[in-house]
Design a protein around this motif. Structure first.
Motif: not given
Ligand SMILES: [Zn+2]
Length: 560
Positions: A329, A384, A503
């Protein structure tokens, strides 16, 4: 050491043996992949200029143009049969008003939850405004209906128009012979099944006609901290369903664990007790005697986002209409809520590295004197991060028949920390692809290992999954944890640090201490898996008992 210096020269003995003719000149050596080139792509794609690569933004335009330009430079042909490098993906983008308040009421007592600090919610309905007004709150445990495990948390309860409060993850059923472990026969033990995913909980709310679905956030079973949920407050995208998503629950969202505890206290109950009771088959939904109210305002726009698709045509006249697909992605979260003063969600590891890797894989394929027999499709998908939208769109509306799609190899987040002795395969044992992956890894002097954190449900979390759902065997692999020259536990510690700190946050940026030799090592492996598939005469199969097998068998049956 010797293994490292000879890795580029390894010849595929198995491939030559499988040819059935006198061996041709070796073509199947591991390619040389230049990690510094992958790094350069990553730097560009994750730079401020690319604005975090949100679908429907200037960042998308720049990103799509960059990938097409790089595909052309690598000698990759347009992958859409219409002669272009793109597949349009129509989507709707919804920005939810950031000032909403969620109110739980019991009699004259009220618990108010503040937007973002205490709850995050959105609607997938394509409307300006949604309201949930004094809807009865029902605790449904893990919200799972799984006939194969003889499990039904709902017991036929009527949830129409109600607010469903649900736990994240699978029911953690203890092993009857050892209560310190989970029972492997139910919901995959420690591994997360699809029943544990947040998307499943919202799908159940839709199926049962709930007005709102609120998941209680817990870092362990969710796989990430609440700050990641708070990141979901920028524009959210959906594929446009014909009913404008009106069949979905009006409100979908998360509440913090702390607020969930307060909610149960308001109801005169104990959250931990209720949670414990939810781990048995006898669990029944519990009306809390509390109502929920919330109104969300929306700003809506439609966008034509894009999957970028390149094609390396097969050299065999009979086989070039069969496809091996690489997916990765290109999108990330764009510009959003600032963290430590940075508003750009750079998405360097996630997933500028994967796109950089895809470009370099392409170059390694076009550098071959003879292209592989089957064709290779390089599919750089959009959205995504919005729930696998680009890959789901392709898998539902493929440019080439899925019955001619041999397999999918997905790349999401390459290893930037150096070479490893191992490589992870998520959902290891699902299909024949995993054995092929094991062979290739062994030729690199590595071992494959199952995902060390199966409880995070990785197989459902990236772009191979929509293909698997449609029946196409898909490899979800990447990264190891046993780093060459590092002490045991180092890889896991670094991975945990990334999940906790970077993240889905602006700080997912290129670092000066990155070592791209690991990415290059993994790309050689990805390349070889794809090459073997493209040279093979067979179609890999799902293993008996996997949830995807029936669909593939039906598809391949109709092909014959
Ligand atoms: Zn991501």
């Amino acid at each position: 050491m010797a293994r490292q210096s000879t890795v580029a020269l390894l010849v595929s003995v198995a491939l030559l043996a499988a040819c059935g003719r006198p061996p041709a000149p070796a073509v199947a050596a591991f390619p040389v992949i230049d990690g510094s080139r992958v790094l350069e792509h990553t730097k560009t794609l994750s730079s401020d200029e690319f604005e975090g690569r949100a679908p429907g933004s200037r960042g998308e335009e720049l990103t799509v143009a960059y990938i097409i330009d790089q595909f052309k430079k690598a000698g990759v042909k347009p992958g859409n049969p219409d002669g272009t490098f793109v597949q349009k993906v129509p989507m709707v983008g919804i920005v939810t008003d950031q000032k909403a308040v969620l109110s739980f009421r019991k009699g004259s007592r009220e618990q108010k939850l503040a937007w973002r600090d205490d709850f995050v919610a959105w609607t997938k309905r394509v409307v300006d405004r949604v309201s949930v007004n004094k809807a009865d709150v029902v605790f449904v445990g893990y919200g799972v209906q799984a006939p194969e495990f003889d499990w039904d948390d709902f017991k036929g309860v009527d949830l129409k128009g109600k607010t469903m409060v649900v736990l994240v993850g699978d029911p953690p059923v203890p092993d009857p012979s050892d209560a310190t472990k989970l029972d492997d026969r139910v919901f995959g033990g420690r591994a997360m099944t699809y029943y544990g995913r947040w998307s499943y909980k919202y799908e159940m709310g839709q199926k049962l006609g709930a007005a709102a679905v609120l998941i209680v956030h817990e870092t362990g079973p969710a796989g990430y901290p609440f700050t990641v949920v708070q990141g979901r407050t920028a524009e959210l995208f959906s594929l446009v369903a014909p009913d404008r998503n009106l069949s979905r629950a009006a409100v979908e969202g998360w509440i913090t664990l702390e607020q969930a505890k307060k909610l149960f206290a308001l109801a005169g109950m104990d959250f931990e007790e209720a949670k414990k009771a939810a781990v048995t088959r006898a669990f029944k939904p519990v009306p809390l005697g509390v109502t929920a109210s919330v109104t969300l305002g929306n700003t809506i726009r439609t966008v034509n986002s894009q999957n970028v698709v390149g094609r390396i045509e097969g050299s065999d006249a009979a086989k070039k209409n069969e496809y091996v697909i690489y997916t990765s992605h290109w999108d990330h979260f764009g510009i959003g809520v600032p963290i430590n003063g940075d508003r750009v969600y750079h998405g360097a590891v996630d997933n500028a590295t994967g796109i950089g890797g895809m470009i370099e894989l392409s170059r390694a394929f076009t550098a071959l004197k003879v292209a592989p027999k089957r064709s290779i499709l390089m599919l750089a998908v959009t959205a995504e991060e919005q729930g696998l939208l680009g890959s789901a769109y392709y898998a539902a509306d493929p440019l080439y028949p899925l019955s001619k799609t041999v397999g999918v190899v997905n790349m999401d987040g390459l290893n930037v920390l150096g070479k490893t002795n191992d490589i992870t395969v998520t959902g290891l044992g699902n299909s024949d692809l995993d054995e092929l992956a094991g062979q290739v890894a062994a030729e690199q002097g590595r071992v494959i290992r199952p995902n060390p954190e199966p409880e995070k449900g990785g197989f459902y979390r990236s772009d191979h999954f929509p293909f698997a759902q449609q029946g196409v065997p898909a490899l979800a692999s990447g990264g190891g944890i046993d780093y060459i020259g590092k002490p045991a536990g180092w890889g896991k510690a670094r991975s945990d640090e990334y999940t906790a700190n970077d993240y889905h946050k602006p700080s997912d940026k290129v670092r000066a201490d990155w070592d791209m030799s690991g990415a290059a090592q993994d790309l050689q492996y990805y390349w070889m898996v794809g090459h073997r598939l493209a040279q093979s005469d067979t179609f890999p199969q799902w293993k008996p008992g996997t949830e995807f097998k029936a669909k593939r068998d039906a598809m391949m049956g109709s092909r014959r």
